[in-house]
Design an enzyme around this catalytic site. Sequence first.
Site, mmCIF file in Angstrom:
data_model
loop_
_atom_site.group_PDB
_atom_site.id
_atom_site.type_symbol
_atom_site.label_atom_id
_atom_site.label_comp_id
_atom_site.label_asym_id
_atom_site.label_seq_id
_atom_site.Cartn_x
_atom_site.Cartn_y
_atom_site.Cartn_z
ATOM 1 N N CYS A 1 0.806 -1.225 0.000
ATOM 2 C CA CYS A 1 0.000 0.000 0.000
ATOM 3 C C CYS A 1 0.838 1.275 0.000
ATOM 4 C CB CYS A 1 -0.997 -0.012 1.150
ATOM 5 S SG CYS A 1 -0.260 -0.037 2.794
ATOM 6 N N HIS B 1 -2.491 0.756 6.965
ATOM 7 C CA HIS B 1 -2.900 0.694 5.564
ATOM 8 C C HIS B 1 -3.166 2.107 5.070
ATOM 9 C CE1 HIS B 1 -4.266 -1.293 1.958
ATOM 10 N NE2 HIS B 1 -5.420 -0.668 2.003
ATOM 11 N N HIS C 1 -5.962 1.563 -3.654
ATOM 12 C CA HIS C 1 -5.026 1.028 -2.665
ATOM 13 C C HIS C 1 -4.576 -0.359 -3.088
ATOM 14 C CE1 HIS C 1 -8.053 -1.669 -0.544
ATOM 15 N NE2 HIS C 1 -8.786 -0.985 -1.388
#
Length: 177
Positions: free
Chosen positions: A82, A137, A149
């Site tokens: 990510c 994240h 993402h």
Amino acid sequence: MTSKGLKYILRTLLLCMSAALTMSSCGTSKRVNTNIREIAIAAIKLDMDIALKDNHKLYIEASKWIGTPYRYGGNSRKGTDCSGLTSAIYKNVYKQKLERSAEKQRSKNCKSIFKRNLKEGDLVFFHGGSKRKGATHVGIYLKENKFIHASTSSGVIVSSLKEYYYEKHWLGAGRVE
């Protein structure tokens, strides 16, 4: 033809028609035609409408990453995690270098903003179950509650902030300074 296929065709036609209406000269350059084609492809890959006022460079770059497999520590189209994805897109679109972890991007690269103030290009952060551990994240906000993402299970995808998982694990948003 499926309804999704028809939706893609209609989206592409509408995008091309709106772009054609905004052109002020009769002769268009190859560059303009290439951009229209790239924007139409991006709209299809990202499954969203891209307006004339949107940051076309961001959407075109983001669309090139769709389907890239997840790879921990990666930051290329062969495989990315990510923060590798957000770093690479920011480097290519905004010419800015970001830290290499979700938490460092949140704490060192961004000014915190409210969710209601999100704009395209802002970073969105999530926790893995404990807010005390910080961001685990990160993604890039596009528009209409959608963000791109790198998912561990599906690779690079576009998701909605309204999905239960992302609402439950929401940590915050930031605007890169």
